[in-house]
Design an enzyme around this catalytic site. Structure first.
Site, PDB file in Angstrom:
ATOM      1  N   GLY A  15       3.978  21.792 -58.751  1.00  0.00           N
ATOM      2  CA  GLY A  15       2.734  22.557 -58.962  1.00  0.00           C
ATOM      3  C   GLY A  15       1.503  21.898 -58.360  1.00  0.00           C
ATOM      4  CG  LEU A  17      -2.385  18.902 -62.880  1.00  0.00           C
ATOM      5  CD1 LEU A  17      -3.900  19.024 -62.914  1.00  0.00           C
ATOM      6  CD2 LEU A  17      -1.833  18.900 -64.304  1.00  0.00           C
ATOM      7  NE  ARG A  46       9.568  27.105 -62.921  1.00  0.00           N
ATOM      8  CZ  ARG A  46       8.654  27.922 -63.444  1.00  0.00           C
ATOM      9  NH1 ARG A  46       9.020  28.892 -64.245  1.00  0.00           N
ATOM     10  NH2 ARG A  46       7.385  27.776 -63.148  1.00  0.00           N
ATOM     11  CG  ASP A 181     -11.615  18.024 -72.353  1.00  0.00           C
ATOM     12  OD1 ASP A 181     -12.071  17.793 -71.212  1.00  0.00           O
ATOM     13  OD2 ASP A 181     -12.151  18.803 -73.152  1.00  0.00           O
ATOM     14  CG  HIS A 182     -10.201  17.354 -66.166  1.00  0.00           C
ATOM     15  ND1 HIS A 182     -10.326  18.661 -66.538  1.00  0.00           N
ATOM     16  CD2 HIS A 182     -11.061  17.185 -65.133  1.00  0.00           C
ATOM     17  CE1 HIS A 182     -11.224  19.256 -65.760  1.00  0.00           C
ATOM     18  NE2 HIS A 182     -11.676  18.375 -64.888  1.00  0.00           N
ATOM     19  CG  HIS A 244     -13.915  20.851 -69.673  1.00  0.00           C
ATOM     20  ND1 HIS A 244     -12.809  20.095 -70.001  1.00  0.00           N
ATOM     21  CD2 HIS A 244     -13.496  21.719 -68.713  1.00  0.00           C
ATOM     22  CE1 HIS A 244     -11.781  20.494 -69.258  1.00  0.00           C
ATOM     23  NE2 HIS A 244     -12.168  21.467 -68.481  1.00  0.00           N
TER      24      HIS A 244
END
Ligand code: BG6
Length: 483
Positions: A15, A17, A46, A181-182, A244
């Site tokens: 993915g 991210l 996958r 929570d980046h 955030h």
């Protein structure tokens, strides 16, 4: 260092991210000598591919997205420690194979059974993957540690978050659950507490006696890009405010913790979320503004009559002793004029005598905490304009920590992965933080759902709908768009 030896298993290994953030972060941790020696990564996806092909893709991503230029010698060191496993997330055979594979890797890398399971997948898979890990005896055991890192969104409202949390904590204890929570991984968020509690000039005036209002703003220039499918159901409220923005508010408003341990800090943060003044339906209509940019309804996987908000501005009160009466204005949106996140503290005016009268008013003193793209703090205060009799002008004392040449702050995910390896969950959200922020946000979502908005209502490249300006003008304030 034995106790951080581990295998990181990334679900969602192909993915966005993983490619944009996680792999570059892992590479930079290696560069900064913050990666355990006994460590390897297994990506689960996958799609069908060999280790070789996967490694080449990761190389390209690091080359493109890493803040530190990739060095081929150093890359070799990481390359051979990255593996790819293909299976569907519901496939029991896949988990059995993974389990055996990880055991073999434990022998090779001396990783001792320690695991970080990173769920970089769509939220509908969180529950399934955690359950399967449990069924296959891969979740917690006594001889080693197993932690789970979960990407946002953590639920879509309070009920779904409670449900998800139950499913996860049936398998992993709170202590081993790392809810991301980046924003908490960003350098300047970590700096807020230091600035507040390590300086005598801020703490004594940090209250309703001296502060007129607080503005917390996070603007983006991009639209929803290719995330229409997800964003349609989220909107700015769930996508940014629930996590955030409320984290920024919490750090700005919290009391000093008794010490710097994880729980002491989280305890204080939760107290702020608990003291947010409830938005009744009337107050939502009055104090919560939503917007949608022109053109949003034409985006990919967006409904042509979508009521999803791409902008939100909300006035909230922290109803406690320190903050009673001080409005906190939070604002976030897409397709705004600049990419910028900042906290602005506006101080109260001095008595209206002396310079004030003659010169038509003074600018208020401002303290600006700049989160991104510039990282720093500045104070705006009044001084005499040189060469005039008594003309007063605002001047700035500026500290910019990423302006110096060669200063290249670590990315949020570097710090977050590093902390998860060390077993430090301070920069992750504890369950009760999630719970109380949903409680607050649900009240707004409920009213918005039942009242049809007049969308679209702002042009791309502007600061959102005019109601957002009204929100402050009503109180005789205005947004300080510092950028
Ligand atoms: C994410 C949101 O959590 O944060 C995105 O889902 C948003 O919609 C992003 O763009 C902003 O993060 P940053 O680090 O670029 O400010």
């Amino acid at each position: 260092t034995d106790n951080i030896s581990s295998i990181m298993v990334i679900f969602g290994g192909t993915g966005d991210l993983t490619h944009r953030k996680l792999m570059p972060a892992i590479y930079n941790l290696l560069y900064d000598k913050n990666l355990p020696e006994n460590f390897c990564v297994v990506s689960v996806g996958r799609r069908d591919k060999t280790d070789e092909i996967y490694r080449n893709e990761v190389y390209e991503s690091i080359k493109k997205f890493s803040r530190i230029k990739i060095d081929d010698e150093l890359w070799k060191n990481l390359r051979d420690r990255i593996y790819y496993q293909k299976f569907e997330f519901h496939d029991d055979d896949g988990y059995s194979r993974l389990k055996d594979f990880l055991k073999a890797l434990d022998d090779r890398y001396k990783t001792n059974g320690n695991r970080i399971y990173y769920l970089a997948v769509a939220p509908e898979y969180f529950e399934l993957i955690v359950e399967k890990l449990h069924q296959h005896g891969m979740a917690e055991n006594e001889k080693s540690w197993q932690r789970v890192m979960i990407e946002k969104p953590f639920g879509k409202d309070l009920n779904s978050a409670v449900y998800l949390n139950k499913k996860i904590t049936d398998v992993f204890s709170e202590k081993n659950t790392y809810r991301i929570d980046h924003y908490l991984g960003k350098e300047m968020l970590q700096n807020i507490m230091v600035i507040r509690f390590a300086n005598v000039f801020f703490e004594p005036v940090w209250n309703n006696k001296y502060i007129d209002n607080v503005q917390i703003s996070s603007s983006e220039t991009v639209g929803v890009e290719n995330r229409g499918g997800y964003y349609e159901k989220a909107g700015a409220l769930r996508d940014m405010i629930q996590n955030h923005m409320l984290q920024l508010l919490t750090l700005t408003a919290m009391e000093p913790p008794i010490d710097l341990t994880t729980d002491s800090i989280h305890d204080e943060k939760v107290k702020i979320l608990k003291s947010l003044k409830e938005l009744t339906p009337d107050l939502v209509l009055k104090n919560a503004v939503r917007g949608q940019y022109e053109g949003y309804r034409d985006e990919d996987r967006v409904s042509p009559d979508s009521d999803t908000e791409t902008f939100a501005a909300i006035k909230v009160f922290v109803d406690n002793f320190r903050w009673a009466g001080v409005p906190f204005y939070i604002r976030t949106g897409k397709k705004l004029p600049v990419k910028s996140t900042e906290i602005i503290i506006q101080f109260k005016p001095l008595p209206g005598v002396l310079y004030f009268k003659e010169y038509g008013g003074l600018m208020p003193d401002l303290l600006v905490i700049k989160i991104q793209p510039e990282e720093g703090v500045f104070l705006q205060f009044n001084a005499k304009r040189p060469g005039t009799l008594n003309k007063v002008i605002p001047v700035r004392m500026d500290f910019c920590q990423n302006c110096q040449v060669g200063m290249n702050s670590p990315e949020a995910y570097e710090r977050l992965i590093y902390d998860a390896l060390r077993g430090d969950s301070t920069l992750f959200t504890r369950w009760d933080e999630v719970e109380y922020s949903w409680r607050f946000v649900d009240k707004i979502a409920e009213v918005w759902k039942n009242n049809k908005p007049d969308f679209p209502n702002y042009k791309p490249g502007t600061w959102g709908p005019s109601d957002a300006d009204e929100l402050l003008l009503r109180d005789n304030f205005k947004w300080w768009n510092i950028g």
